[in-house]
Design an enzyme around this catalytic site. Structure first.
Site, PDB file in Angstrom:
ATOM      1  N   SER A  40       9.821  24.703   6.407  1.00 42.28           N
ATOM      2  CA  SER A  40      10.886  25.048   7.339  1.00 42.28           C
ATOM      3  C   SER A  40      10.751  26.513   7.784  1.00 42.28           C
ATOM      4  O   SER A  40       9.716  26.918   8.293  1.00 42.28           O
ATOM      5  CB  SER A  40      12.243  24.758   6.700  1.00 42.28           C
ATOM      6  OG  SER A  40      13.258  24.714   7.654  1.00 42.28           O
ATOM      7  N   ASP A 154      12.689  18.130   8.766  1.00 40.35           N
ATOM      8  CA  ASP A 154      12.473  19.257   7.849  1.00 40.35           C
ATOM      9  C   ASP A 154      11.763  18.837   6.564  1.00 40.35           C
ATOM     10  O   ASP A 154      12.153  17.879   5.886  1.00 40.35           O
ATOM     11  CB  ASP A 154      13.837  19.851   7.508  1.00 40.35           C
ATOM     12  CG  ASP A 154      13.760  21.237   6.922  1.00 40.35           C
ATOM     13  OD1 ASP A 154      13.027  21.413   5.930  1.00 40.35           O
ATOM     14  OD2 ASP A 154      14.425  22.143   7.455  1.00 40.35           O
TER      15      ASP A 154
END
Length: 300
Positions: A40, A154
């Site tokens: 991320s 993510d």
């Protein structure tokens, strides 16, 4: 003592800016970062460093105020996420250009999650832009990334602390920077007056959108059957989602650290900032540096 470092950078939204402070502290102490694994925002910072653009990226971040951040957020009323993400990632292209992962200065790996099949997807080659866009697609916040007809979100959903993906070299030190640590945070107020002046306007704009988006969501009483009269802590939709993610990531990170013990863990409090607090870049970078030196062991 080895001066080679295999560096793992956690997920964490804007808090991931603190990874910059950790990198700067490592370099200041004479360490050579020989590989990076990021998830991320950790993937974003790691990619920018591996591309040799960290200083330019830091300068850009440190000159953002709240309204600048708000303008980068392209809101959308979608059931898949309320941010498209095109504006901010368009800015990222200025730092990463069209580079491929295999052409970066050091080995770099990012991860994402195949949300349909429940599998971790690891990026070790190909478009660096595609890798960080997929790795950063926070579920229900940022719209998923579609690559080769696969819907990616993510990487923190399955592996927020991607130690298992790092490339190791002989006698290197494994160092982890985790911006999701459940520890207290000592507020550092180093923001400029200009940034403070924009706070009220930013808050009004953001509150207006959050209200509209909340109205868009279905309403449902989440009180368990048989507990209607019990005292409750009532979470809003975003608070509930954020708390759920925190609990999930705590458990996953603890399991990962037990399986792959690092030489040093740099813990930055998850209370250091919210998902969109990029306007606090200076404070977050300093928080990363301070956290590094709290656990720094020069003789390891």
């Amino acid at each position: 003592m080895s001066k080679s470092v295999a560096l793992v950078l956690s997920s964490g939204g804007a808090r991931g800016v603190a990874h910059i402070g950790v990198i700067e502290a490592l370099l200041a102490e004479g360490y050579n970062i020989t590989s990076i694994s990021g998830c991320s925002m950790g993937a974003v910072v790691g990619a920018v460093y591996a591309a040799g653009e960290l200083e330019a990226y830091k300068n850009w971040l440190c000159n953002l105020d709240k309204l600048d951040v708000f303008k980068l957020i392209d809101f959308t009323l979608s059931t898949q996420g309320f941010i498209r993400g095109e504006r901010v990632f368009k800015e990222m292209k200025k730092f990463l250009h069209e580079r491929k992962i295999e052409d970066l200065n050091i080995p770099f790996v990012a991860n994402a999650t195949d949300i349909v099949n429940g599998k971790e997807v690891i990026f070790k080659s190909g478009s660096i832009y595609d890798a960080i866009r997929a790795s950063s697609a926070i579920p229900s916040v940022l719209k998923p990334s579609i690559i080769n007809k696969v819907e990616l979100v993510d990487g923190g959903v399955l592996n927020p602390l991607p130690i298992s993906n790092i490339t190791r070299t002989t006698n290197d030190l494994l160092i982890v920077s985790d911006v999701n640590a459940p520890i207290k945070y000592a507020q550092r107020n180093i923001s400029s007056q200009a940034r403070k002046a924009s706070a009220n306007h930013y808050k009004i704009l953001l509150d207006q959108f959050v209200k509209k988006w909340s109205d868009f969501l279905p309403k449902k009483d989440l009180t368990p059957i048989g507990h209607e009269k019990s005292p409750q802590i009532k979470f809003g939709y975003l608070d509930l989602m954020n708390q759920s993610i925190n609990l999930m990531q705590d458990r996953l990170a603890a399991h990962t650290i037990a399986q792959y013990p690092p030489h040093q863990i740099v813990n930055i409090s998850r209370d250091a900032g919210g998902a969109f607090d990029f306007y606090r870049a200076e404070e977050l970078i300093e928080a990363g540096k301070q956290a590094f030196y709290k656990t720094y062991k020069p003789n390891v």
